[in-house]
Design a protein around this motif. Structure first.
Motif, PDB file in Angstrom:
ATOM      1  N   UNK A  22       0.854  -1.214   0.064  1.00 24.45           N
ATOM      2  CA  UNK A  22       0.081   0.129  -0.025  1.00 24.45           C
ATOM      3  C   UNK A  22       0.918   1.240   0.102  1.00 24.45           C
ATOM      4  N   UNK A  23       2.063   1.202  -0.618  1.00 28.46           N
ATOM      5  CA  UNK A  23       3.000   2.239  -0.701  1.00 28.46           C
ATOM      6  C   UNK A  23       3.414   2.813  -2.203  1.00 28.46           C
ATOM      7  N   UNK A  24       3.067   3.662  -2.650  1.00 22.21           N
ATOM      8  CA  UNK A  24       3.421   4.358  -3.960  1.00 22.21           C
ATOM      9  C   UNK A  24       4.566   5.123  -3.977  1.00 22.21           C
ATOM     10  N   UNK A  25       5.631   5.005  -4.829  1.00 21.83           N
ATOM     11  CA  UNK A  25       6.541   5.795  -5.099  1.00 21.83           C
ATOM     12  C   UNK A  25       6.472   7.077  -6.079  1.00 21.83           C
ATOM     13  N   UNK A  26       6.736   8.375  -5.630  1.00 18.84           N
ATOM     14  CA  UNK A  26       6.409   9.347  -6.459  1.00 18.84           C
ATOM     15  C   UNK A  26       7.974   9.989  -6.752  1.00 18.84           C
ATOM     16  N   UNK A  27       8.428  10.240  -7.795  1.00 16.52           N
ATOM     17  CA  UNK A  27       9.795  10.663  -8.290  1.00 16.52           C
ATOM     18  C   UNK A  27       9.636  12.107  -8.423  1.00 16.52           C
TER      19      UNK A  27
ATOM     20  N   UNK B 197       1.895   7.843   0.022  1.00 17.71           N
ATOM     21  CA  UNK B 197       3.033   7.909  -1.081  1.00 17.71           C
ATOM     22  C   UNK B 197       4.224   8.269  -0.297  1.00 17.71           C
ATOM     23  N   UNK B 198       5.330   7.691  -1.194  1.00 16.06           N
ATOM     24  CA  UNK B 198       6.664   8.219  -0.425  1.00 16.06           C
ATOM     25  C   UNK B 198       7.169   8.838  -1.616  1.00 16.06           C
ATOM     26  N   UNK B 199       7.747  10.095  -1.301  1.00 12.28           N
ATOM     27  CA  UNK B 199       8.397  10.999  -2.143  1.00 12.28           C
ATOM     28  C   UNK B 199      10.102  10.801  -2.495  1.00 12.28           C
ATOM     29  N   UNK B 200      10.456  10.988  -3.710  1.00  7.05           N
ATOM     30  CA  UNK B 200      11.553  10.914  -3.872  1.00  7.05           C
ATOM     31  C   UNK B 200      12.230  12.130  -4.751  1.00  7.05           C
ATOM     32  N   UNK B 201      13.009  13.000  -4.123  1.00  6.83           N
ATOM     33  CA  UNK B 201      13.524  14.136  -4.630  1.00  6.83           C
ATOM     34  C   UNK B 201      14.775  14.096  -5.217  1.00  6.83           C
ATOM     35  N   UNK B 202      14.961  14.017  -6.663  1.00  2.36           N
ATOM     36  CA  UNK B 202      16.171  13.405  -7.360  1.00  2.36           C
ATOM     37  C   UNK B 202      17.099  14.668  -7.570  1.00  2.36           C
ATOM     38  N   UNK B 203      16.487  15.886  -7.709  1.00  2.00           N
ATOM     39  CA  UNK B 203      17.333  17.137  -8.053  1.00  2.00           C
ATOM     40  C   UNK B 203      17.925  16.733  -9.375  1.00  2.00           C
TER      41      UNK B 203
END
Length: 333
Positions: free
Chosen positions: A60-65, A92-98
């Motif tokens: 029940x986890x979604x990744x958001x890049x 939602x799990x955020x991933x900030x990639x810069x």
């Protein structure tokens, strides 16, 4: 701590009956479901998310890049995605990639390791390693603000940047402008290149000379680019900035140099950020439907998670011309 066994014992039913009621199973009577829900409230029971995930084979986890968390464009997108997915029980799990290719690949690798149920991604880099990594995923993926690379069966949600750019430049031409400059985004930006292509095509169609300066993405880069553009052609009457921050930077440079907008030079941007509608900015711009884009991306991902074999069609949305006070018809003598 109350367990599902305690709820079952209290109601005099089996653990499986309580479990099916919690998961809204169709073979459980509404009366039984109601009794289970009332008991849950009475006992202040909280289902074990890990156990639930093991049973349903989900996290029940979604990744958001996110390519750049400081870019205000992505806040509305992310909010719409999170609202839509949370209604269906997903975190939602955020991933900030810069915009760093290594961080983008690491985020995808982490999604595999942590067994995310799906991904919504906005990569800036599509080298062979990244495409191979994405092609090997065993989870649904939706591209947001990026077109799907060839060979990947994954839908995308984006705006027709080319068409929107033609609308912007035609609007300036309809106002009588002929000396129209363009402040661009980085060469690596697909959206920026499509907006540049639209600008060039309309200028050439009307037999006008393109006046182009590389900008970037920020207000500061917009200031610098506007200075270069004006130095190259002080007879400019209009500027198309390929995003709103560049447009605001152009407005700032002109304010410092006492060039009245729109009396001497008209400016149009792209994105319709909240900054653009501030009283002392009032930037005419091409508005992207950010909330609708985020909602659509989440909906496509939900469809794919519910039906593993279904690859929905991509969605290409239209941008809308938002007319404010930074453009006006050119003066005729």
């Amino acid at each position: 701590m109350t367990s599902i066994k305690d709820i079952a014992k209290h109601l005099g039913v089996s653990v499986s009956t309580v479990s099916r009621a919690l998961n809204n199973h169709p073979d459980i009577r509404e009366e039984t479901k109601l009794q289970v829900m009332e008991a849950i409230k009475a006992f202040n029971y909280r289902p074990n998310a890990i156990a639930k995930g093991l049973i349903q084979k989900k996290t029940f986890t979604i990744g958001l890049m996110i390519p750049e968390i400081s870019d205000p464009f992505f806040s509305d997108l992310a909010n719409a995605i999170e609202e839509t997915l949370s209604e269906h029980g997903y975190q939602v799990v955020y991933g900030n990639t810069n915009r760093n290719p290594d961080k983008e690949k690491q985020f995808v690798a982490n999604a595999i390791e942590r067994r995310f149920d799906g991904l919504i991604v906005t990569p800036d880099n599509f080298d062979d390693e990244m495409i191979e990594l994405l092609s090997g995923l065993q989870m649904p993926v939706v591209f947001l603000r990026r077109r799907t690379p060839a060979g990947l069966s994954m839908p995308c949600v984006d705006v027709d940047h080319y068409e929107a750019a033609t609308v912007a430049v035609n609007y300036l031409i309809e106002l009588g402008h002929r000396q129209i400059g363009f402040i661009g985004m980085p060469e690596s930006s697909f959206a920026g290149n499509e907006r540049l292509r639209g600008y060039k095509d309309v200028m050439r169609k009307h037999k006008l000379t393109p006046l182009i300066v590389a900008g970037g993405r920020t207000i500061e880069q917009g200031r610098d680019a506007m200075g270069k553009l004006y130095e190259l052609n002080p007879h400019l009457t209009a500027v198309f900035a390929s995003n709103d921050l560049l447009g605001i930077g152009a407005l700032e440079w002109m304010a410092v140099h006492h060039i009245p907008v729109p009396e001497q030079i008209s400016v149009i941007g792209f994105d319709n950020l909240q900054y653009a509608e501030l009283h002392w900015i009032q930037l005419t711009t091409m508005g992207q439907p950010r909330k609708e884009m985020g909602t659509k991306a989440a909906q496509l991902l939900l469809q794919m998670m519910e039906d593993k074999g279904n690859i929905p069609s991509s969605e290409l949305m239209k941008a809308e011309l938002i007319v404010r006070r930074s453009c006006k018809p050119i003066r005729t003598t």
